[in-house]
Structures are given as C-alpha cells and as structure tokens.
Write a protein that holds these residues in place. Structure first.
Motif, PDB file in Angstrom:
ATOM      1  N   ASP A  11      86.047  30.561 -22.882  1.00  0.00           N
ATOM      2  CA  ASP A  11      84.914  29.664 -21.642  1.00  0.00           C
ATOM      3  C   ASP A  11      83.808  30.275 -21.137  1.00  0.00           C
ATOM      4  O   ASP A  11      83.115  30.099 -21.343  1.00  0.00           O
ATOM      5  CB  ASP A  11      86.100  29.799 -20.151  1.00  0.00           C
ATOM      6  N   ARG A  12      83.851  31.904 -21.332  1.00  0.00           N
ATOM      7  CA  ARG A  12      81.924  32.572 -20.900  1.00  0.00           C
ATOM      8  C   ARG A  12      82.874  34.030 -22.646  1.00  0.00           C
ATOM      9  O   ARG A  12      83.743  34.227 -22.538  1.00  0.00           O
ATOM     10  CB  ARG A  12      81.939  33.110 -19.901  1.00  0.00           C
ATOM     11  N   VAL A  13      81.662  34.310 -22.864  1.00  0.00           N
ATOM     12  CA  VAL A  13      81.634  35.269 -24.229  1.00  0.00           C
ATOM     13  C   VAL A  13      80.988  36.518 -23.561  1.00  0.00           C
ATOM     14  O   VAL A  13      79.419  36.622 -22.642  1.00  0.00           O
ATOM     15  CB  VAL A  13      81.502  35.199 -25.390  1.00  0.00           C
ATOM     16  N   ALA A  14      81.373  37.852 -23.163  1.00  0.00           N
ATOM     17  CA  ALA A  14      80.458  38.838 -23.335  1.00  0.00           C
ATOM     18  C   ALA A  14      79.971  40.056 -23.886  1.00  0.00           C
ATOM     19  O   ALA A  14      81.407  40.258 -25.096  1.00  0.00           O
ATOM     20  CB  ALA A  14      81.112  40.082 -22.223  1.00  0.00           C
ATOM     21  N   VAL A  15      79.393  40.227 -24.408  1.00  0.00           N
ATOM     22  CA  VAL A  15      79.347  41.016 -26.131  1.00  0.00           C
ATOM     23  C   VAL A  15      78.824  42.515 -25.824  1.00  0.00           C
ATOM     24  O   VAL A  15      77.908  42.702 -25.283  1.00  0.00           O
ATOM     25  CB  VAL A  15      78.093  40.001 -27.317  1.00  0.00           C
ATOM     26  N   MET A  16      79.788  42.837 -26.333  1.00  0.00           N
ATOM     27  CA  MET A  16      79.745  44.456 -25.863  1.00  0.00           C
ATOM     28  C   MET A  16      79.096  45.333 -27.547  1.00  0.00           C
ATOM     29  O   MET A  16      79.682  45.238 -28.945  1.00  0.00           O
ATOM     30  CB  MET A  16      81.214  44.963 -25.342  1.00  0.00           C
ATOM     31  N   TYR A  17      78.330  46.233 -26.953  1.00  0.00           N
ATOM     32  CA  TYR A  17      77.121  46.825 -28.124  1.00  0.00           C
ATOM     33  C   TYR A  17      77.673  48.294 -27.263  1.00  0.00           C
ATOM     34  O   TYR A  17      77.353  48.621 -25.784  1.00  0.00           O
ATOM     35  CB  TYR A  17      76.625  46.755 -28.240  1.00  0.00           C
ATOM     36  N   LEU A  18      78.504  49.523 -27.763  1.00  0.00           N
ATOM     37  CA  LEU A  18      78.016  51.137 -27.533  1.00  0.00           C
ATOM     38  C   LEU A  18      78.484  51.732 -25.873  1.00  0.00           C
ATOM     39  O   LEU A  18      77.622  52.223 -25.353  1.00  0.00           O
ATOM     40  CB  LEU A  18      76.936  51.836 -28.194  1.00  0.00           C
ATOM     41  N   GLY A  19      79.167  50.929 -25.500  1.00  0.00           N
ATOM     42  CA  GLY A  19      80.038  51.158 -24.166  1.00  0.00           C
ATOM     43  C   GLY A  19      79.436  49.929 -23.224  1.00  0.00           C
ATOM     44  O   GLY A  19      79.300  50.191 -22.293  1.00  0.00           O
TER      45      GLY A  19
ATOM     46  N   GLY B 271      73.057  50.438 -41.288  1.00  0.00           N
ATOM     47  CA  GLY B 271      73.637  51.723 -40.817  1.00  0.00           C
ATOM     48  C   GLY B 271      74.680  51.397 -39.761  1.00  0.00           C
ATOM     49  O   GLY B 271      75.340  49.987 -40.382  1.00  0.00           O
ATOM     50  N   ASP B 272      75.557  52.414 -38.817  1.00  0.00           N
ATOM     51  CA  ASP B 272      76.046  51.881 -38.658  1.00  0.00           C
ATOM     52  C   ASP B 272      76.522  52.424 -37.275  1.00  0.00           C
ATOM     53  O   ASP B 272      75.180  52.866 -36.528  1.00  0.00           O
ATOM     54  CB  ASP B 272      78.230  53.338 -39.225  1.00  0.00           C
ATOM     55  N   ILE B 273      77.723  51.334 -36.584  1.00  0.00           N
ATOM     56  CA  ILE B 273      76.990  51.985 -34.480  1.00  0.00           C
ATOM     57  C   ILE B 273      77.371  53.405 -34.741  1.00  0.00           C
ATOM     58  O   ILE B 273      77.039  54.618 -35.210  1.00  0.00           O
ATOM     59  CB  ILE B 273      78.130  50.726 -34.364  1.00  0.00           C
ATOM     60  N   PRO B 274      75.749  54.036 -33.478  1.00  0.00           N
ATOM     61  CA  PRO B 274      76.256  55.098 -33.626  1.00  0.00           C
ATOM     62  C   PRO B 274      76.949  55.522 -32.826  1.00  0.00           C
ATOM     63  O   PRO B 274      77.648  55.266 -32.104  1.00  0.00           O
ATOM     64  CB  PRO B 274      74.595  55.143 -32.459  1.00  0.00           C
ATOM     65  N   SER B 275      77.156  57.153 -32.216  1.00  0.00           N
ATOM     66  CA  SER B 275      78.198  58.070 -31.876  1.00  0.00           C
ATOM     67  C   SER B 275      78.157  57.793 -30.459  1.00  0.00           C
ATOM     68  O   SER B 275      77.657  58.230 -29.559  1.00  0.00           O
ATOM     69  CB  SER B 275      78.147  59.668 -32.101  1.00  0.00           C
TER      70      SER B 275
ATOM     71  N   ASN C  49      68.890  50.101 -30.296  1.00  0.00           N
ATOM     72  CA  ASN C  49      66.938  49.893 -30.788  1.00  0.00           C
ATOM     73  C   ASN C  49      67.084  50.806 -32.381  1.00  0.00           C
ATOM     74  O   ASN C  49      66.486  50.789 -32.822  1.00  0.00           O
ATOM     75  CB  ASN C  49      66.422  51.033 -30.650  1.00  0.00           C
ATOM     76  N   THR C  50      68.274  51.135 -32.249  1.00  0.00           N
ATOM     77  CA  THR C  50      68.545  52.391 -34.120  1.00  0.00           C
ATOM     78  C   THR C  50      68.960  51.355 -35.150  1.00  0.00           C
ATOM     79  O   THR C  50      68.870  51.490 -36.585  1.00  0.00           O
ATOM     80  CB  THR C  50      69.392  53.286 -34.150  1.00  0.00           C
ATOM     81  N   ARG C  51      69.270  50.001 -34.271  1.00  0.00           N
ATOM     82  CA  ARG C  51      69.448  48.934 -35.536  1.00  0.00           C
ATOM     83  C   ARG C  51      69.145  47.135 -35.708  1.00  0.00           C
ATOM     84  O   ARG C  51      69.258  46.720 -36.590  1.00  0.00           O
ATOM     85  CB  ARG C  51      70.648  48.807 -35.824  1.00  0.00           C
ATOM     86  N   CYS C  52      68.604  47.524 -34.153  1.00  0.00           N
ATOM     87  CA  CYS C  52      68.111  45.738 -34.433  1.00  0.00           C
ATOM     88  C   CYS C  52      66.644  45.711 -35.490  1.00  0.00           C
ATOM     89  O   CYS C  52      65.575  46.094 -35.402  1.00  0.00           O
ATOM     90  CB  CYS C  52      66.963  46.405 -32.797  1.00  0.00           C
ATOM     91  N   PRO C  53      66.512  44.924 -35.405  1.00  0.00           N
ATOM     92  CA  PRO C  53      65.626  44.130 -36.190  1.00  0.00           C
ATOM     93  C   PRO C  53      64.240  43.797 -35.642  1.00  0.00           C
ATOM     94  O   PRO C  53      63.468  43.323 -36.219  1.00  0.00           O
ATOM     95  CB  PRO C  53      66.043  42.874 -37.125  1.00  0.00           C
ATOM     96  N   ALA C  54      64.536  43.499 -34.639  1.00  0.00           N
ATOM     97  CA  ALA C  54      63.410  43.399 -33.949  1.00  0.00           C
ATOM     98  C   ALA C  54      62.842  44.140 -32.658  1.00  0.00           C
ATOM     99  O   ALA C  54      62.099  44.234 -31.570  1.00  0.00           O
ATOM    100  CB  ALA C  54      63.664  42.195 -32.772  1.00  0.00           C
ATOM    101  N   VAL C  55      63.098  45.745 -33.016  1.00  0.00           N
ATOM    102  CA  VAL C  55      62.700  46.635 -32.620  1.00  0.00           C
ATOM    103  C   VAL C  55      61.126  46.614 -32.637  1.00  0.00           C
ATOM    104  O   VAL C  55      61.060  46.895 -33.028  1.00  0.00           O
ATOM    105  CB  VAL C  55      63.157  47.949 -32.342  1.00  0.00           C
ATOM    106  N   ARG C  56      60.770  47.304 -30.691  1.00  0.00           N
ATOM    107  CA  ARG C  56      59.474  48.005 -30.194  1.00  0.00           C
ATOM    108  C   ARG C  56      59.455  48.790 -29.572  1.00  0.00           C
ATOM    109  O   ARG C  56      60.628  49.677 -29.612  1.00  0.00           O
ATOM    110  CB  ARG C  56      58.758  46.938 -29.582  1.00  0.00           C
ATOM    111  N   GLU C  57      58.416  49.560 -29.825  1.00  0.00           N
ATOM    112  CA  GLU C  57      58.237  50.770 -28.898  1.00  0.00           C
ATOM    113  C   GLU C  57      58.849  51.183 -27.510  1.00  0.00           C
ATOM    114  O   GLU C  57      59.608  51.910 -27.743  1.00  0.00           O
ATOM    115  CB  GLU C  57      56.736  51.273 -28.863  1.00  0.00           C
ATOM    116  N   ARG C  58      58.824  50.291 -26.498  1.00  0.00           N
ATOM    117  CA  ARG C  58      58.790  50.243 -25.888  1.00  0.00           C
ATOM    118  C   ARG C  58      60.971  49.751 -25.939  1.00  0.00           C
ATOM    119  O   ARG C  58      61.699  51.252 -24.778  1.00  0.00           O
ATOM    120  CB  ARG C  58      58.961  48.977 -24.805  1.00  0.00           C
ATOM    121  N   CYS C  59      61.478  49.642 -26.305  1.00  0.00           N
ATOM    122  CA  CYS C  59      62.951  50.005 -26.698  1.00  0.00           C
ATOM    123  C   CYS C  59      63.692  51.721 -27.113  1.00  0.00           C
ATOM    124  O   CYS C  59      64.940  51.824 -26.564  1.00  0.00           O
ATOM    125  CB  CYS C  59      63.370  48.922 -28.549  1.00  0.00           C
TER     126      CYS C  59
END
Length: 343
Positions: free
Chosen positions: A243-251, A296-300, A311-321
C-alpha cells in the motif's frame, strides 16, 4: 504445489485492539550499530551502522513495502522492530506500548502478536522435526493449545496455506521450496498475530512460484486482518502487494510514499535509479525510457560518507550533498523524502 488458499477460510481470530487504518507500529529514530572489535583486549574501534535513524509508521491492515539494495539494512530493521535484535537507539511502539528497552520476559507476552516469515525456507525449518511439530512449536512454546485442540489447529493451519492435513507427518525435505515457505507461513500465523515481518519471503523461490506465495499472503491478510512489513528488493512485486513503500539506503530511509505516487513520480534520485531498472511490459515505452545507471557499489555501513549517504553515487549530486545531511521531511501529506533538492 498445494492448492491456493482462496476465499476467506475459517480461522481462529483474535479481537484487534487497533482499528484498521490506525497506527499499529511506530518506529522513531531507530538505530542498530554492531560494534567492530579489534586487538587482544577486544576494544571497540568502530561500528557497522546497519540501521541509522529510521522513522516510519505502519497502519493496521496495510502492507508497507521496504525496498533497497542488498546491504541497505532492511532485514536488520525488521529484526530490531520485532526485538529479535536489541536496538542501539530509538523507539519501537507496538499497539501503544514501547518495546525498546524491555527485557525478554517483558517482551514475551507481545511475541504472539508479532511474527516473522524468513527468507530461506530451506534454512528456517528444522529438518529433524516433522511439519506438524514445526507448525505446533509456537503453540507449545506459548501454551496456546494442547492435545487434540493443538492437532486440529495444525490441520487448520495447513489447510489455510493450501496444504493437506496429511502433510503433518512428513519432513521438510519432502517438500518443494514453495511448499516449505507455506509451512513457514503456517507457523507464523499459528498464534493469530496482528503484525508479520515478511523478510524477502519469495527471494529464494522459483519465479513460477513467487506469485502463488504472494497471492497466499494477500488472501491471509484479508481473511485474518494481518498487517505486513514486506521486505524485498523486487520492485515489481512490491508494487503488486504494498500500500505504501519505504526506500532504504545505507541504513536510512530515502523516500516514503503511497505506492502509486512513488512509482509514478519518484522524487529521490535513488528511487528514480531503482525504478529505472525495472522492465516495462510495453515494448515502445521500454525502448524510449531513460535509465539511470548508478556507478560503484553501496558504501560500507562501517564508514558511511559524510552528508547525504547517497552522495557518492548520486547522478544529481551537488556540493551541499557531501557537506550536510538532508532532513527527513514531509513535502506532501503522507509523503516524505530525505533529499535537499526534492520538490
């Protein structure tokens, strides 16, 4: 394979103290860090941040899908919510009762109401026990039924999951993977739970069997009023069942939304990348749509990057990230995202 558990079979049902649609499970700031020990004196030199500040609610009667790559912390989050692993920090409230910080004797009365379906039916069933004993084990442990009543409950549970009562005297090795997962499901519902964590329950099954098991889970949810946290990396199946979805990345949770909102208009770059990898059944759409390929791979989780974990894999990364961690913020009713630039 056994017959499908169609319709609404008769089953033992318990009074539900939480009305459908109300919050059954509330997770706030949940963390699970595993210490890294080194040296002769086993000093802690760091920590694996498997779950690192997760917050969400699960409403009674719904299925919340939890998705992400392997190593993102999904299964650990499920285990900590059920108090199978002790939380490092944060809160898990079940039916209005705070579970974190409880001792095992204090948690025990709540265990019949919270159960788990494990990923690997080959490893989660004791090969030395017959099916009847496996399914009856929760009933014995919690003294829920005895003698003939227990035996009839086992037969009833076998019928509920599409197997025959005569299967009670057989052993796990005599069944296919899909049938073994049905046995695991029967064990999980034996005590009439309200809430079940489904930890990638179809990942170890043949594709031809996966839909049958998911349909069984949906039938049982409708018949027994169950609430699911459905953990998976299969985005196509999550769209079907959740019904709803939560997307998880690196904890951490990157995005949370109603299933149609998230799939039709993902806001977080990580969600966009995940969904771009899901095949579309329309050949014309599939040929023209844009794919986001992550490098790349998901960081440790032992040394996550500063700022936004993606931010290490984001295609839209900016300095603030890389300098500032994004806030977990609500940008529309029921829709949350952890991204500086999501609108």
């Amino acid at each position: 394979m056994g017959a499908e558990a169609g319709g609404a079979p008769e089953a033992l049902t318990a009074a539900r103290p939480v009305a459908e649609g109300d919050v059954l499970v509330s997770v706030s700031g949940l963390k699970k860090h595993f210490p890294i020990m080194k040296g002769v004196f086993r000093r802690q030199v760091g920590a694996v941040k498997a779950v690192d500040g997760v917050s969400f609610d699960i409403r009674a009667g719904e299925t919340l899908g939890l998705v992400g790559e392997s190593g993102s912390g999904k299964s650990t989050a499920g285990r900590v919510i059920l108090q199978l692993d002790e939380a490092t920090e944060g809160s898990v409230v079940f039916e209005g009762k705070e579970l974190t910080g409880m001792s095992e004797p204090e948690v025990r009365p709540h265990r019949p109401r919270m159960q788990m379906i494990f990923q690997n039916p080959h490893a989660s069933l004791n090969p030395k026990m017959n099916v009847g004993s496996i399914i009856a084990e929760p009933l014995v442990e919690h003294k829920a039924a005895r003698g003939e009543e227990r035996r009839q409950r086992v037969y009833e549970l076998l019928r509920l999951v599409g197997l025959e009562p005569k299967h009670a005297n057989r052993y796990p090795h005599e069944f296919s993977g899909g049938q073994r997962q049905r046995i695991g499901i029967a064990r999980a519902i034996a005590l009439n739970p309200d809430f079940i964590v489904c930890d990638e329950p179809i990942a170890a099954l043949d594709v031809s069997i996966q839909a049958q098991v998911v349909n069984l889970l949906e039938d049982l949810q409708e018949a027994l009023g169950l609430t699911y946290l459905f953990i998976s990396h299969d985005l196509s199946m999550i769209r079907h069942i959740a019904d709803r979805v939560a997307v998880m990345y690196l904890g951490k949770i990157m995005e949370l939304a109603e299933v149609d909102e998230l799939y039709d208009a993902p806001l977080h770059p990580y969600t966009q990348a995940l969904l771009s990898a899901v095949p579309v059944p329309d050949p014309e759409v599939e040929a023209t749509r844009r794919r986001v390929v992550l490098e790349g791979d998901i960081p440790s989780p032992a040394s996550p990057p500063p700022g936004c974990p993606f931010n290490t894999r984001c295609p839209a990364v900016r300095e603030r990230c890389a300098a500032e961690a994004p806030q977990w913020r609500e940008i529309a009713p029921g829709r949350r995202v952890a991204c500086h630039f999501a609108e």
